[in-house]
Design a protein around this motif. Structure first.
Motif, mmCIF file in Angstrom:
data_model
loop_
_atom_site.group_PDB
_atom_site.id
_atom_site.type_symbol
_atom_site.label_atom_id
_atom_site.label_comp_id
_atom_site.label_asym_id
_atom_site.label_seq_id
_atom_site.Cartn_x
_atom_site.Cartn_y
_atom_site.Cartn_z
ATOM 1 N N GLN A 30 0.829 -1.213 0.000
ATOM 2 C CA GLN A 30 0.000 0.000 0.000
ATOM 3 C C GLN A 30 0.856 1.251 0.000
ATOM 4 O O GLN A 30 0.556 2.220 -0.676
ATOM 5 C CB GLN A 30 -0.921 -0.010 1.222
ATOM 6 N N LEU B 49 3.758 1.537 -1.260
ATOM 7 C CA LEU B 49 4.386 1.705 -2.579
ATOM 8 C C LEU B 49 3.450 2.432 -3.539
ATOM 9 O O LEU B 49 3.900 3.087 -4.477
ATOM 10 C CB LEU B 49 4.780 0.347 -3.168
ATOM 11 N N ARG B 50 2.162 2.293 -3.284
ATOM 12 C CA ARG B 50 1.198 2.962 -4.164
ATOM 13 C C ARG B 50 1.301 4.483 -4.062
ATOM 14 O O ARG B 50 0.828 5.199 -4.925
ATOM 15 C CB ARG B 50 -0.222 2.510 -3.822
ATOM 16 N N ASP B 51 1.912 4.960 -2.994
ATOM 17 C CA ASP B 51 2.048 6.411 -2.844
ATOM 18 C C ASP B 51 3.064 7.004 -3.814
ATOM 19 O O ASP B 51 3.134 8.212 -3.963
ATOM 20 C CB ASP B 51 2.521 6.766 -1.417
ATOM 21 N N PHE B 52 3.864 6.135 -4.410
ATOM 22 C CA PHE B 52 4.949 6.659 -5.242
ATOM 23 C C PHE B 52 4.700 6.343 -6.715
ATOM 24 O O PHE B 52 4.161 5.294 -7.047
ATOM 25 C CB PHE B 52 6.277 6.034 -4.815
ATOM 26 N N PRO B 53 5.096 7.292 -7.564
ATOM 27 C CA PRO B 53 4.948 7.005 -8.997
ATOM 28 C C PRO B 53 5.832 5.841 -9.419
ATOM 29 O O PRO B 53 6.808 5.515 -8.744
ATOM 30 C CB PRO B 53 5.410 8.304 -9.676
ATOM 31 N N ALA C 267 -2.748 11.376 -11.126
ATOM 32 C CA ALA C 267 -2.650 10.227 -10.214
ATOM 33 C C ALA C 267 -1.332 9.490 -10.431
ATOM 34 O O ALA C 267 -0.672 9.097 -9.468
ATOM 35 C CB ALA C 267 -3.820 9.283 -10.442
ATOM 36 N N ALA C 268 -0.952 9.317 -11.688
ATOM 37 C CA ALA C 268 0.288 8.577 -11.986
ATOM 38 C C ALA C 268 1.488 9.254 -11.350
ATOM 39 O O ALA C 268 2.438 8.593 -10.946
ATOM 40 C CB ALA C 268 0.488 8.481 -13.491
ATOM 41 N N HIS C 269 1.439 10.569 -11.256
ATOM 42 C CA HIS C 269 2.576 11.292 -10.681
ATOM 43 C C HIS C 269 2.327 11.706 -9.233
ATOM 44 O O HIS C 269 3.087 12.495 -8.677
ATOM 45 C CB HIS C 269 2.925 12.490 -11.558
ATOM 46 N N ARG C 270 1.286 11.134 -8.653
ATOM 47 C CA ARG C 270 0.976 11.329 -7.237
ATOM 48 C C ARG C 270 0.914 12.813 -6.870
ATOM 49 O O ARG C 270 1.562 13.270 -5.920
ATOM 50 C CB ARG C 270 1.999 10.612 -6.353
ATOM 51 N N VAL D 179 -5.081 6.591 -4.487
ATOM 52 C CA VAL D 179 -3.616 6.739 -4.339
ATOM 53 C C VAL D 179 -3.219 8.161 -3.944
ATOM 54 O O VAL D 179 -2.091 8.382 -3.517
ATOM 55 C CB VAL D 179 -2.855 6.339 -5.628
ATOM 56 N N LEU D 180 -4.129 9.098 -4.111
ATOM 57 C CA LEU D 180 -3.741 10.497 -3.871
ATOM 58 C C LEU D 180 -4.089 11.015 -2.484
ATOM 59 O O LEU D 180 -3.418 11.902 -1.962
ATOM 60 C CB LEU D 180 -4.420 11.409 -4.897
ATOM 61 N N SER E 112 -9.301 1.719 1.512
ATOM 62 C CA SER E 112 -7.988 1.412 0.925
ATOM 63 C C SER E 112 -6.949 2.475 1.261
ATOM 64 O O SER E 112 -5.764 2.234 1.156
ATOM 65 C CB SER E 112 -8.098 1.247 -0.596
ATOM 66 N N ARG F 223 -2.772 3.646 5.467
ATOM 67 C CA ARG F 223 -1.443 4.223 5.274
ATOM 68 C C ARG F 223 -1.322 5.658 5.827
ATOM 69 O O ARG F 223 -0.281 6.289 5.682
ATOM 70 C CB ARG F 223 -1.046 4.186 3.797
#
Lengths: 420, 731
Positions: free
Chosen positions: A339, A341-345, B456-459, B488-489, B520, B524
């Protein structure tokens, strides 16, 4: 009407400003059609076990195969079909102007020399691992490939495609974890049976070879090529040659790049080399490569790579930093690693379509420069095993420090008339 | 005794005494030789050894015996063809060579080098000579040159000897090679010249020049290479003269190739100006093929000087893609504003593949900011130009390039859209992403989707609020993409907004999507109690549906306040709330919810809540770190509360992981229940026979029951293990 963009690799790798690619070559000639002028062509030099596997690699059209063993050559010509011509001497293959790419699947003592000659002959290169048998040869290949403007790839793929052994994933998640500092720094990477390879770690030669007559059909002198002359014995050639220092470095030479290259990538060490190596190995035979127990290589920033040949540390983490560890199957001491790791591109995409790189004159993901560095890991380790002592290495000059004998392994003269 | 007597006696006496003395010396010598030989035998017998330390011990013994002992050791090397295996000897000699080649052992190294060099002369066969030469390569010093030089004149040994000379690389080694070249026959000549070339000998030029017209092609070729490798001015003159007057033996193309080799050598030696001049002349030579042009370009490029630009620009227009690629690679190394502006000007008149190359180059230059040429490229009919335009804009990674790409996306048809979207997704710089974020407000759903996906891809967490709004987008693909992005964001700052959005909405599917996002994301995040407070306070005033929704969020955050709310809900009168509360407790992230779950079980309800509570107990007991005795106690309570065979099975699965005597005693009574006896027997076997370790003591007073259990176990391996344990206990 405009032609459509459909390159799957573009979609897959978009984001790497310098790396990605867009248009499939067949599009230029219309859907489903490859214009003959755009069809890349290839030759395979060395058609033993590995070389026969190269028939299926890439999409280039095969025009020539080459081997010093007439039997193997015949089998390859038959497999290749009517357009494929067979050669005993690779220099004739390199002289053919209609061949774009040469696949080098010979024993490693030929890799550097043929790569260099191929580059000078204007060919792009797909070379088997290990890239070269010595660090000096590797440097010369890097220079020649750049000097001649050629595209080079090495035939290992764990850094970008396949699942890492024992990991159930490719190298992307561990790379993300390391590069984003989840494990802290420096990192210790341990490669052993539990965390990677236990396959062919120890590939030894024989110490009791008595000369035998060279079998008909084998050009033994050309098989030896730049290697020192040694009387023929069947165990020296073909599938068992890896056990001899003159041609490879045992299991380390055979498999080393497979398990060290992804580690180098994960640690972000593509542009440098370790500064010291420690070895635990029995003294080696002058001719036959033997077993070894443990090799530890350290980088200037404290990162380490441990090759645990005895699988002594069964429970060692594959990657260990001051703030966390990653074990096989991506188990980790870090809670919710997946989870987090999902924070990082995602890491920067890599250019993994070799033919596209050739057409666009772009560096392939695993090219001469970073492959030379990962092959240097293999060659540093094998030098230490061979000499039976710890060594210091200068990543800039790419020479061992204060050890003349070790440097005599870095640059090894070739048997005339071969030279790089 | 007279004088005559003494005259005859003394010589005889002297002779006898001398003979006796000499005999003693000889005898001692023979004894020493025998001793040395025996010692060497013992040393050889020790090889191969399994560690460096053990080997070191043997090397020390050899070196302590001095040169004599090293000689005896080396004399034991036997020809491979002789059939005997001398691997031990070769291990010892090779190891000794490595040992003395270490830094700081020069004296010992000299001794070994001397013996090996002498061995070269006395070796009986090529194989043995070869072996010595191979070892000598590691330890040779200048003192080895003389004996090795003799081998340069023998075709069988010239390669090994030349290798040693190259390895030494000293002036005396070069001298020995030059001397040998005067005396060598053609079979040795080429190897000697090659060695001189490898060494970069500057003194071999004259001798090599005289061989350029040799009838032997190999000698000719090696001589030319040695001249090139010398890097001397004389070599340059020779090559220039040959270029003016080529011969059949050395045709123009061959000289041209040698000339570029010479230019490369000059670069290595730091003579950049001469190298560049020569490279330029080769580039301008019509006879130069593409391969030589590439090499010439590399020489020019390595000067890093902007003066090369005109020559490189000329090559950028080449029809050959390799030459173009090489020219582009050299430009990359040149810095300076005039370089970029010159290239930009040249690009204006380019078309097709050449334009594509320019687009690659310009987009790679950090000081190039113009996007107009790329904008035009995207409208080109030429696919290569369009592709290069897209890649270039992505590579430029600027606000300007992002703007052009978004505009192109708006106009794109279905076919080009994915490629442009991929290029947008490739943008990663802050300024570029800020422009991409503007696309969130686009009127076109496709642009909104691409913008969300890219951020999203680049957070890009800074855009969470805008993306949250898009979760209510009327276009379902946009809303879906927004929810995916939020997962993810969302960070600590964004989580409150997400919760607020859920609280403010009455739409159940929307709330469920929010709940999934929270579930989800929450694990974190740090500071989860903050969100719990917000939810608990909202719970008090919420309607039933909203309460149920809030309860579904609580396990994601955990903590005492949330637990209190869920516990209260689990005991509520309203069945829906009770069930939602129990469901929340069953999904709790830690074992603090166990008492509340037991309370539900003990409350006597026999509805869904009961099943949920029991499932929760089983899950938490299985996952948590509750001590074994406490876990057993709770299992006993759960068994009492179990209302169906299925629930008993679930509890048995937990008990079977508690490897204690008490666990066996707890479940033994269940063997009498027909509906669960088989599962109970299996649980007993698992408790008694763990995968690792010995297992608990079996209760001796329950052997009959255990025998019964053993009979009921269907797993053959487990049954045998249990039977063995029972037998041992019975004894």
């Amino acid at each position: 009407m405009k032609t459509r963009y459909t390159r799957r690799n573009f979609l897959r790798t978009a984001g790497a400003a310098a790396l990605f690619s867009i248009v499939p070559r067949h599009v230029l000639g219309g859907p489903g059609f490859t214009p003959p002028s755009e069809q890349l062509t290839k030759a395979i030099i060395g058609v033993g076990g590995m070389g026969m596997g190269h028939f299926a690699l890439g999409v280039s059209k095969l025009l020539a195969v080459c081997d010093v063993d007439a039997k193997r050559l015949q089998a390859a010509v038959e497999k290749g079909g009517k357009d494929v011509r067979g050669y005993r001497d690779f220099r004739e293959v390199l002289a053919r102007p209609d061949i774009d790419v040469v696949h080098i699947a010979t024993p490693p003592h030929w890799h550097g020399l043929i790569s260099l000659m191929a580059a000078q002959a204007g060919k792009d290169i797909w070379c088997e691992k290990p890239m070269t048998r010595t660090i000096g040869e590797g440097r010369k290949v890097v220079e020649a490939v750049n000097r001649c403007g050629r595209i080079f790839r090495i035939n290992t793929w764990f850094r970008f495609e396949s699942t890492l052994y024992g990991f159930g994933t490719n190298s992307e998640p561990p790379r993300k974890a390391v590069m984003n500092g989840l494990l802290g720094w420096p990192i210790k990477a341990t490669v052993n049976a539990a965390t990677g390879f236990d396959w062919k770690f120890n590939w030894s030669g024989r110490t009791d070879l008595t000369p035998e007559p060279v079998p008909p059909g084998l050009d033994y002198d050309l098989w030896l090529g730049p290697a020192p002359y040694k009387p023929y014995h069947p165990h020296r050639v073909h599938s068992t040659f890896r056990g001899y220092w003159d041609y490879d470095a045992g299991g380390l030479g055979d498999m080393g790049m497979h398990y060290l290259d992804p580690v180098q990538y994960i640690l972000g060490k593509d542009d440098t080399s370790p500064i010291e190596v420690e070895v635990d190995a029995p003294p080696q035979h002058p001719d036959a490569a033997g077993s070894w127990r443990r090799v530890t290589m350290r980088y200037a920033d404290g990162c380490q790579i441990v090759l645990d040949g005895e699988n002594r540390d069964k429970d060692a983490a594959f990657l260990e930093g001051p703030e966390g560890k990653i074990y096989p199957q991506m188990r980790s001491s870090i809670p919710n690693l997946q989870q987090r790791l999902r924070d990082f591109p995602a890491p920067e995409p890599q250019a993994t379509d070799f033919e596209e790189c050739i057409r666009k004159r772009r560096k392939f993901a695993l090219n001469e420069t970073n492959a030379h560095r990962s092959c240097t890991l293999v060659n540093i380790a094998s030098s230490a095993v061979r000499l039976g002592r710890s060594l210091k290495f200068d990543p800039v000059t790419q020479l061992f420090v204060g050890d003349e004998e070790a440097n005599r392994l870095v640059n090894q003269p070739m048997r005339a008339p071969w030279h790089m | 005794m007279n004088k005559r007597f003494w005259c005859s006696f003394l010589p005889v006496a002297t002779f006898v005494l001398s003979a006796a003395g000499l005999g003693a010396v000889a005898a001692e010598s023979i004894t020493n030789q025998v001793d040395t030989s025996l010692q060497v035998d013992q040393i050889i017998a020790a090889f191969p050894v399994d560690s460096g330390a053990k080997a070191e011990e043997q090397y020390r013994k050899i070196l302590a015996g001095g040169k004599g002992m090293v000689e005896v050791l080396c004399s034991r090397v036997k020809p491979a063809a002789a059939g005997g295996n001398d691997a031990r000897v070769r291990f010892a000699v090779h190891g000794l060579a490595h040992c003395v080649a270490r830094p700081g052992t020069e004296d010992q190294r000299h001794v070994v080098a001397t013996v090996l060099a002498e061995g070269l002369g006395s070796a009986a066969t090529d194989d043995v000579r070869d072996f010595f030469a191979e070892q000598l390569r590691f330890v040779a010093d200048n003192s080895s040159i003389s004996p090795v030089a003799r081998l340069l004149l023998d075709a069988r040994t010239v390669n090994r000897a030349a290798a040693i000379m190259i390895t030494l690389g000293t002036r005396p080694a070069e001298g020995a090679l030059l001397d040998a070249l005067c005396k060598a026959d053609p079979r040795c000549e080429s190897a000697i010249i090659q060695a001189l070339g490898d060494m970069g000998s500057k003194n071999c030029v004259k001798q090599c020049a005289s061989r350029l017209d040799s009838t032997n092609a190999l000698i000719r070729s090696e001589a030319l290479r040695a001249i090139v490798r010398s890097g001397t001015a004389k070599a340059g003159e020779i090559l220039a003269a040959r270029r003016r007057g080529p011969s059949t033996e050395l045709p123009y193309e061959r000289i041209l190739e040698a000339s570029i080799g010479y230019a490369e050598r000059l670069m290595e030696l730091g003579e950049a100006r001469r190298a560049a001049a020569l490279a330029r002349s080769i580039l301008n030579d019509k006879a130069s093929g593409n391969d030589l042009r590439c090499r010439a370009l590399a020489v020019l490029g390595s000067t890093r000087h902007s003066a090369i630009l005109p020559a490189v620009i000329a090559c950028l227009s080449s029809t050959n893609r390799v030459v173009r690629g090489q020219a582009a690679a050299q430009v990359a190394g040149l810095r300076g504003r005039n370089v970029t502006s010159t290239l930009a000007a040249a690009a204006q008149s380019a078309a097709g593949d050449v334009l594509a190359t320019y687009l690659d180059i310009l987009s790679s230059r950090p000081d190039f900011t113009g996007v107009a040429i790329f904008e035009r490229a995207l409208a080109s009919e030429n696919i290569a130009v369009r592709a290069a335009g897209l890649e270039g804009l992505c590579r430029m990674n600027s606000a300007g390039s992002a703007k052009v790409l978004l505009a192109a996306l708006e106009k794109a048809d279905q076919q080009d859209g994915p490629a442009i979207a991929a290029a947008v997704k490739g943008l990663s710089a802050r300024e570029a992403l800020a422009t991409v974020a503007e696309g969130l407000g686009s009127v076109l759903p496709t642009v909104r989707v691409v913008a969300v996906r890219t951020l999203a891809a680049h957070r890009c967490c800074g855009h969470t609020a805008a993306i949250l709004k898009l979760t209510r987008d009327p276009e379902a693909p946009v809303a879906r993409e927004a929810f995916k992005a939020l997962a993810v964001l969302v960070d600590e700052a964004g989580m409150s907004d997400v919760i607020e959005a859920g609280l403010a909405c009455k739409d159940e599917p929307y709330r469920n999507s929010i709940a999934a996002t929270v579930a989800s994301t929450a694990p974190r995040l740090a500071g989860r109690s903050t969100f719990t407070g917000k939810l608990v306070s909202a719970y008090k005033d919420a309607d039933a549906d909203c309460r149920m929704w809030i309860l579904s969020l609580l396990p994601a955050f955990g903590g005492p306040a949330a637990l209190e709310t869920a516990t209260a809900a689990s005991l509520a009168a309203e069945p829906k709330i009770r069930e939602a509360g129990t469901r929340a407790l069953a999904a709790w992230p830690d074992d603090t919810a166990l008492p509340a779950l037991f309370a539900v079980l003990e409350s006597g309800t026999n509805d869904n809540a009961h099943s949920l509570a029991l499932a929760g107990v089983v899950k938490l007991l299985g996952e948590s770190g509750v001590p074994q005795d406490r876990r057993l106690e709770m299992c006993a309570k759960a068994l009492k509360a179990a209302s169906s065979e299925r629930e008993v099975w679930q509890i048995l699965s937990v008990v079977s992981e508690v490897h204690t005597t008490g666990a066996i005693e707890l479940v033994i009574p269940l063997l009498d229940r027909e509906d669960v006896k088989n599962e109970t027997a299996l649980a007993i076997a698992r408790i008694a026979c763990p995968k690792t370790g010995a297992g608990p003591v079996l209760p001796p007073n329950q052997l009959t029951a255990l025998q019964k259990a053993c009979g009921l176990v269907s797993d053959k391996a487990l049954k045998e293990k249990l039977a063995a344990r029972l037998a041992a206990t019975a004894k």
